[in-house]
Motif scaffolding. Structure first.
Motif, mmCIF file in Angstrom:
data_model
loop_
_atom_site.group_PDB
_atom_site.id
_atom_site.type_symbol
_atom_site.label_atom_id
_atom_site.label_comp_id
_atom_site.label_asym_id
_atom_site.label_seq_id
_atom_site.Cartn_x
_atom_site.Cartn_y
_atom_site.Cartn_z
ATOM 1 N N MET A 165 0.840 -1.184 0.000
ATOM 2 C CA MET A 165 0.000 0.000 0.000
ATOM 3 C C MET A 165 0.880 1.240 0.000
ATOM 4 O O MET A 165 1.920 1.257 0.638
ATOM 5 C CB MET A 165 -0.889 0.045 1.246
ATOM 6 C CG MET A 165 -1.951 -1.002 1.315
ATOM 7 S SD MET A 165 -3.079 -0.735 2.715
ATOM 8 C CE MET A 165 -3.957 0.711 2.144
ATOM 9 N N THR A 166 0.396 2.253 -0.674
ATOM 10 C CA THR A 166 1.131 3.507 -0.692
ATOM 11 C C THR A 166 0.788 4.306 0.572
ATOM 12 O O THR A 166 -0.272 4.083 1.184
ATOM 13 C CB THR A 166 0.761 4.352 -1.924
ATOM 14 O OG1 THR A 166 -0.590 4.806 -1.785
ATOM 15 C CG2 THR A 166 0.939 3.564 -3.222
ATOM 16 N N PRO A 167 1.656 5.237 0.937
ATOM 17 C CA PRO A 167 1.328 6.098 2.090
ATOM 18 C C PRO A 167 0.009 6.847 1.897
ATOM 19 O O PRO A 167 -0.742 7.032 2.859
ATOM 20 C CB PRO A 167 2.520 7.054 2.170
ATOM 21 C CG PRO A 167 3.662 6.269 1.575
ATOM 22 C CD PRO A 167 3.035 5.460 0.463
ATOM 23 N N ASP A 168 -0.277 7.272 0.672
ATOM 24 C CA ASP A 168 -1.543 7.971 0.415
ATOM 25 C C ASP A 168 -2.732 7.046 0.635
ATOM 26 O O ASP A 168 -3.760 7.465 1.187
ATOM 27 C CB ASP A 168 -1.576 8.526 -1.017
ATOM 28 C CG ASP A 168 -0.679 9.745 -1.194
ATOM 29 O OD1 ASP A 168 -0.288 10.365 -0.181
ATOM 30 O OD2 ASP A 168 -0.373 10.076 -2.356
ATOM 31 N N GLN A 169 -2.622 5.796 0.197
ATOM 32 C CA GLN A 169 -3.711 4.840 0.413
ATOM 33 C C GLN A 169 -3.924 4.587 1.905
ATOM 34 O O GLN A 169 -5.065 4.512 2.365
ATOM 35 C CB GLN A 169 -3.427 3.526 -0.313
ATOM 36 C CG GLN A 169 -3.584 3.612 -1.811
ATOM 37 C CD GLN A 169 -3.231 2.304 -2.490
ATOM 38 O OE1 GLN A 169 -2.248 1.636 -2.133
ATOM 39 N NE2 GLN A 169 -4.031 1.917 -3.470
ATOM 40 N N ILE A 170 -2.837 4.440 2.629
ATOM 41 C CA ILE A 170 -2.940 4.227 4.073
ATOM 42 C C ILE A 170 -3.652 5.402 4.731
ATOM 43 O O ILE A 170 -4.565 5.224 5.549
ATOM 44 C CB ILE A 170 -1.548 3.991 4.698
ATOM 45 C CG1 ILE A 170 -0.988 2.649 4.214
ATOM 46 C CG2 ILE A 170 -1.606 4.060 6.224
ATOM 47 C CD1 ILE A 170 0.472 2.419 4.546
ATOM 48 N N ALA A 171 -3.261 6.613 4.346
ATOM 49 C CA ALA A 171 -3.894 7.811 4.916
ATOM 50 C C ALA A 171 -5.386 7.854 4.574
ATOM 51 O O ALA A 171 -6.211 8.196 5.432
ATOM 52 C CB ALA A 171 -3.184 9.067 4.414
ATOM 53 N N LEU A 172 -5.736 7.497 3.342
ATOM 54 C CA LEU A 172 -7.145 7.467 2.948
ATOM 55 C C LEU A 172 -7.939 6.481 3.799
ATOM 56 O O LEU A 172 -9.031 6.796 4.285
ATOM 57 C CB LEU A 172 -7.279 7.078 1.475
ATOM 58 C CG LEU A 172 -7.091 8.155 0.429
ATOM 59 C CD1 LEU A 172 -7.056 7.537 -0.973
ATOM 60 C CD2 LEU A 172 -8.196 9.195 0.511
ATOM 61 N N VAL A 173 -7.404 5.293 3.963
ATOM 62 C CA VAL A 173 -8.090 4.268 4.757
ATOM 63 C C VAL A 173 -8.247 4.740 6.201
ATOM 64 O O VAL A 173 -9.327 4.634 6.788
ATOM 65 C CB VAL A 173 -7.340 2.921 4.676
ATOM 66 C CG1 VAL A 173 -7.859 1.937 5.721
ATOM 67 C CG2 VAL A 173 -7.464 2.325 3.277
ATOM 68 N N GLN A 174 -7.194 5.272 6.763
ATOM 69 C CA GLN A 174 -7.250 5.704 8.157
ATOM 70 C C GLN A 174 -8.216 6.864 8.364
ATOM 71 O O GLN A 174 -8.993 6.864 9.326
ATOM 72 C CB GLN A 174 -5.850 6.044 8.662
ATOM 73 C CG GLN A 174 -4.992 4.803 8.803
ATOM 74 C CD GLN A 174 -3.564 5.074 9.224
ATOM 75 O OE1 GLN A 174 -3.003 6.147 8.960
ATOM 76 N NE2 GLN A 174 -2.951 4.093 9.863
#
Length: 139
Positions: A1-10
């Motif tokens: 997962m990309t950092p942006d995807q992680i931030a979106l999920v969180q």
């Protein structure tokens, strides 16, 4: 997962957490609708308690996405525990579908294609690992 995807999920999960009881009801309702064969796996469970466990587990996983190796041991234990309950690898797909549907319902207009992709990546990453761990028990 990309950092942006992680931030979106969180970020998106922080919007779902306050409606966790409703989200859990939606999730199990949808799961039993699309995969009625899994309903007997929950026959002895208090579905409200199960919903609390689901949302608590999701909170831990979502919070740990920035350090995935730290949450993998817990995911491994969970996968192995679920084997004992009768969970099969084929059950992971409808669980993922029910989860994504629930998030879409709960987030409404905040559910975007990018967010759907991020959650799909998160679920696929974790479920693939859990299936591999469950298969190691079966072997």
């Amino acid at each position: 997962m990309t950092p942006d995807q992680i931030a979106l999920v969180q970020r998106s999960f922080s919007k779902v957490a306050p409606i966790s009881e409703q989200a859990a009801r939606l999730f199990y309702g949808r799961l039993f609708e699309i995969a009625p064969e899994v309903k007997p796996l929950f026959a002895k469970a208090d579905i409200r308690e199960q919903g609390k466990k689901l949302m608590g587990t999701l909170a831990v996983v979502v919070g740990g996405l920035t350090d995935l190796p730290a949450i993998l041991p817990a995911a491994s234990r969970l996968a192995k525990l679920h084997v004992g309950y009768g969970v099969a690898p084929a059950h992971y797909a409808p669980v993922g579908a029910a989860l994504l549907w629930t998030l879409e319902q709960g987030l409404g207009q905040d559910w975007t294609p990018d967010l759907a992709e991020a959650w799909t990546t998160a679920y696929t990453t974790l479920s693939s690992y859990m299936i591999a761990e469950a298969n190691s028990v079966a072997a």
